[in-house]
Design an enzyme around this catalytic site. Structure first.
Site, PDB file in Angstrom:
ATOM      1  N   PRO A  93       0.770  -1.200   0.000  1.00 44.95           N
ATOM      2  CA  PRO A  93       0.000   0.000   0.000  1.00 44.95           C
ATOM      3  C   PRO A  93       0.796   1.240   0.000  1.00 44.95           C
ATOM      4  O   PRO A  93       1.457   1.535   0.955  1.00 44.95           O
ATOM      5  CB  PRO A  93      -0.653  -0.078   1.366  1.00 44.95           C
ATOM      6  CG  PRO A  93       0.408  -0.716   2.202  1.00 44.95           C
ATOM      7  CD  PRO A  93       1.292  -1.453   1.285  1.00 44.95           C
ATOM      8  N   GLU A  94       0.776   1.928  -0.986  1.00 48.00           N
ATOM      9  CA  GLU A  94       0.777   3.369  -0.934  1.00 48.00           C
ATOM     10  C   GLU A  94      -0.248   3.678  -1.990  1.00 48.00           C
ATOM     11  O   GLU A  94      -0.669   2.774  -2.713  1.00 48.00           O
ATOM     12  CB  GLU A  94       2.152   3.976  -1.245  1.00 48.00           C
ATOM     13  CG  GLU A  94       3.082   3.873  -0.050  1.00 48.00           C
ATOM     14  CD  GLU A  94       3.928   5.117   0.206  1.00 48.00           C
ATOM     15  OE1 GLU A  94       3.570   6.211  -0.272  1.00 48.00           O
ATOM     16  OE2 GLU A  94       4.927   4.980   0.900  1.00 48.00           O
TER      17      GLU A  94
END
Length: 274
Positions: free
Chosen positions: A2-3
């Site tokens: 996740p980004e």
DNA sequence: CCTTGAACCTGCGGGC
DNA sequence: TGCCCGCAGGTTCAAG
């Protein structure tokens, strides 16, 4: 994993692979995630079709034909994979969704910082996980003027400020470092001590660094779909993130690592001055 | 209000 | 080989 760019890439992949499919079965192997998986997920979700995939911050919002959203967050180590048939069960696979056509979606997350939950569509904006989120960095709401205005009385470091999701969403540890490097701003600079040009540079480079990463993720989208999801999140090259003691891509000075709020910050001590 | 630190959880790599 | 430590892409919550 996740980004914001990775989450956006996952959403694009899901749009190509599961829109229109009908869910025929849900299997919850591990309900204890960041938030417990709702006990009624199976009855609410089965027999529903996937209408669309949206993203808000790092949340993946899967809209269903019964006016519910399936909300997924990948935390630090989560993956949401789609297979054309039933995959073999792996350690840390926590949920399986089976579709009418035999395809399956898997939520896999070793550290279990991610979550899978449900929200009624009409109250999605007021959902506790979403209600207090700040602006999206890739919309016109996010600008130098917005940064300057909201940070004018804040003494916390600029790195902490841009990672604060109440201010702007989607800027994680990697892209905070990369956008500050491109803006030539030291990560420990007090948020209210930037000059007008620095706010402009920072707003522009946050946008740019995220868009570049989405574009490069998008370029592997074909592979993503074909191989059921493994995009290789660390395919990008970074100027400073993870490059302690390596030489600056601009001036060859050794990149430094410091701790801020318990997390590593990487920067070039010559290009980025306080 | 603000800032700091810890908490959640697993896996990996380095040093001894 | 094993053990202990620090490290990892996120977010929330309590304490001062």
């Amino acid at each position: 994993m996740p980004e914001l760019p990775e989450v956006e890439t996952v959403c694009q992949g899901l749009r190509q692979s599961i829109i229109g499919k009908k869910i025929t079965h849900v299997d919850v192997l591990q309900p204890k995630l960041r938030i417990n998986v709702p006990e009624d997920i199976e009855e609410i979700v089965t027999q529903q079709r996937i209408l669309d995939i949206e993203r808000r911050a790092k949340y993946i919002l899967i809209s269903l034909s019964n006016q519910y959203y399936l909300m997924v967050h990948l935390g630090m180590s989560g993956k949401l994979l789609v297979h054309t048939g039933m995959p073999e069960r792996k350690k840390h696979d926590h949920l399986y969704w089976e579709f009418e056509d035999g395809a399956a979606m898997v939520f896999h997350d070793p550290r279990r910082f991610g979550l899978v939950t449900l929200a009624a569509s009409e109250q999605i904006a007021h959902h506790p996980l979403l209600a207090h989120l700040g602006v999206e960095p890739l919309t016109n709401d996010f600008s130098a003027a917005y940064l300057q205005q909201t940070l004018k009385n804040k003494s916390c470091s600029i790195k902490q400020a841009i990672m604060d999701s109440k201010l702007v969403v989607g800027v994680g540890n990697i892209y905070a470092a990369e956008s500050l490097f491109r803006s030539r701003i030291h990560p420990e600079t007090p948020s209210n001590k930037l000059n007008t040009k620095q706010y402009e540079d920072l707003a522009e480079h946050i946008r740019q660094v995220l868009q570049d990463a989405i574009a490069s993720g998008g370029s592997t989208l074909r592979d993503y779909v074909r191989s059921s999801g493994d995009v290789g999140y660390f395919q990008h090259h970074f100027d400073v993130y993870g490059r302690e003691d390596e030489s600056c891509t601009i001036c060859k000075t050794k990149i430094k690592r410091i701790k801020q709020q318990g997390r590593s910050s990487f920067f070039c001590p010559k290009c980025q001055r306080k």
